[in-house]
Design a protein around this motif. Structure first.
Motif, PDB file in Angstrom:
ATOM      1  N   LEU A  20      -7.023 -10.923  -6.010  1.00 29.08           N
ATOM      2  CA  LEU A  20      -7.463 -10.904  -4.974  1.00 29.08           C
ATOM      3  C   LEU A  20      -8.911 -11.599  -5.073  1.00 29.08           C
ATOM      4  CD1 LEU A  20      -6.275  -7.369  -3.343  1.00 29.08           C
ATOM      5  CD2 LEU A  20      -5.017  -9.604  -3.338  1.00 29.08           C
ATOM      6  N   SER A  27      -6.144 -13.865   0.158  1.00 29.39           N
ATOM      7  CA  SER A  27      -5.679 -13.356  -0.441  1.00 29.39           C
ATOM      8  C   SER A  27      -6.212 -12.319   0.899  1.00 29.39           C
ATOM      9  CB  SER A  27      -6.292 -12.686  -1.222  1.00 29.39           C
ATOM     10  OG  SER A  27      -7.249 -12.647  -1.700  1.00 29.39           O
ATOM     11  N   TYR A  30      -4.096 -12.000   4.061  1.00 26.63           N
ATOM     12  CA  TYR A  30      -3.027 -10.662   4.159  1.00 26.63           C
ATOM     13  C   TYR A  30      -3.407  -9.262   3.348  1.00 26.63           C
ATOM     14  CZ  TYR A  30      -0.614 -15.006   3.884  1.00 26.63           C
ATOM     15  OH  TYR A  30       0.244 -16.031   3.695  1.00 26.63           O
ATOM     16  N   LEU A  31      -5.631  -9.452   3.314  1.00 28.62           N
ATOM     17  CA  LEU A  31      -5.546  -8.005   2.919  1.00 28.62           C
ATOM     18  C   LEU A  31      -5.634  -7.165   3.421  1.00 28.62           C
ATOM     19  CD1 LEU A  31      -8.066  -6.938   0.788  1.00 28.62           C
ATOM     20  CD2 LEU A  31      -9.975  -7.849   2.294  1.00 28.62           C
ATOM     21  N   LEU A  34      -2.072  -5.466   3.287  1.00 33.41           N
ATOM     22  CA  LEU A  34      -1.920  -5.151   2.040  1.00 33.41           C
ATOM     23  C   LEU A  34      -2.629  -4.078   1.826  1.00 33.41           C
ATOM     24  CD1 LEU A  34      -0.797  -5.544  -1.025  1.00 33.41           C
ATOM     25  CD2 LEU A  34      -3.397  -6.882  -1.066  1.00 33.41           C
ATOM     26  N   VAL A  37      -0.189  -1.000   3.774  1.00 32.85           N
ATOM     27  CA  VAL A  37       0.909  -1.000   2.604  1.00 32.85           C
ATOM     28  C   VAL A  37       0.353  -0.172   1.179  1.00 32.85           C
ATOM     29  CG1 VAL A  37       3.171  -1.941   1.310  1.00 32.85           C
ATOM     30  CG2 VAL A  37       2.583  -3.247   3.506  1.00 32.85           C
ATOM     31  N   VAL A  38      -0.081  -0.527   0.307  1.00 35.18           N
ATOM     32  CA  VAL A  38      -0.878   0.561  -0.549  1.00 35.18           C
ATOM     33  C   VAL A  38      -1.022   1.694   0.277  1.00 35.18           C
ATOM     34  CG1 VAL A  38      -2.125   0.232  -2.503  1.00 35.18           C
ATOM     35  CG2 VAL A  38      -1.186  -1.588  -1.850  1.00 35.18           C
TER      36      VAL A  38
END
Length: 211
Positions: A20, A27, A30-31, A34, A37-38
């Protein structure tokens, strides 16, 4: 099993952050998705793991004492940091609330939910529980979690974000060990984060340009 767990740790908390950071130009946009989601995946894992004590997520027993200790630490340190920013980063001092008021208000409002909570689920709740079998010593997990927490902030491309996150990771890890509560740590993390965005350090921890 231990080798697999170590490889998993390395993949999620070392390789992924490095990638990343290497491709941060792409990236960063989209941080937040992401992270969400994580964080959600970590929460689902914890909720379905019978060995995990769910009350650690929202434990309020003794929370007032831990929050008070957090505030007692925050107030003098925040005063020192405010003076340091004023003296050494005068162009940054109160820049976000003054020059980008709408972004600052939006950040303060949504930051605890979309950023702090996922981070605490990932780097404290999940990390301390998931890797206990391979890092049984709590102090070692504390240091390790602080290191990977700092590494994750390398994506912002500045030394201040990484170094600041080392100390923040140590503080939040310590609070998690003491309080055994994700909620308490999230509150402290939110306090420090909102302060950073306000005093003039927000630009070092934002995934979008202020220019």
């Amino acid at each position: 099993m231990k080798l697999g767990r170590w490889l998993e740790l390395a993949g999620i908390f070392v390789v992924l952050p490095v990638l990343l950071a290497m491709f941060s130009h792409y990236s960063l946009r989209y941080l937040m998705p992401l992270l969400a989601v994580v964080g959600l995946l970590c929460l689902l894992y914890l909720l379905h793991d019978k060995q995990f004590k769910r009350k650690r997520l929202w434990r309020i027993k003794g929370a007032s004492a831990h929050v008070l200790n957090a505030i007692k630490l925050f107030l003098p340190l925040a005063m020192v940091i405010t003076l340091l920013v004023y003296w050494f980063l005068p162009d940054n001092f109160l820049d976000l609330p003054q020059q980008h008021t709408q972004l600052w208000l939006t950040t303060i409002f949504i930051y605890p939910l979309i950023s702090v909570l996922p981070q605490e689920l990932i780097f404290r709740s999940f990390f301390f529980h998931r890797y206990k079998p391979i890092v049984p010593d709590k102090q070692h997990r504390w240091w390790l979690s602080s290191g990977v927490f700092a590494l994750a902030h390398a994506v912002y491309g500045n030394w201040l974000a990484v170094i600041g996150s080392v100390f923040a990771g140590l503080l939040f890890g310590y609070r998690y060990i003491q309080s055994k509560s994700t909620l308490v740590v999230a509150l402290e993390h939110s306090l420090w984060g909102c302060f950073a965005f306000t005093v003039g350090l927000g630009g070092f921890f934002l995934s979008q340009s202020l220019n």
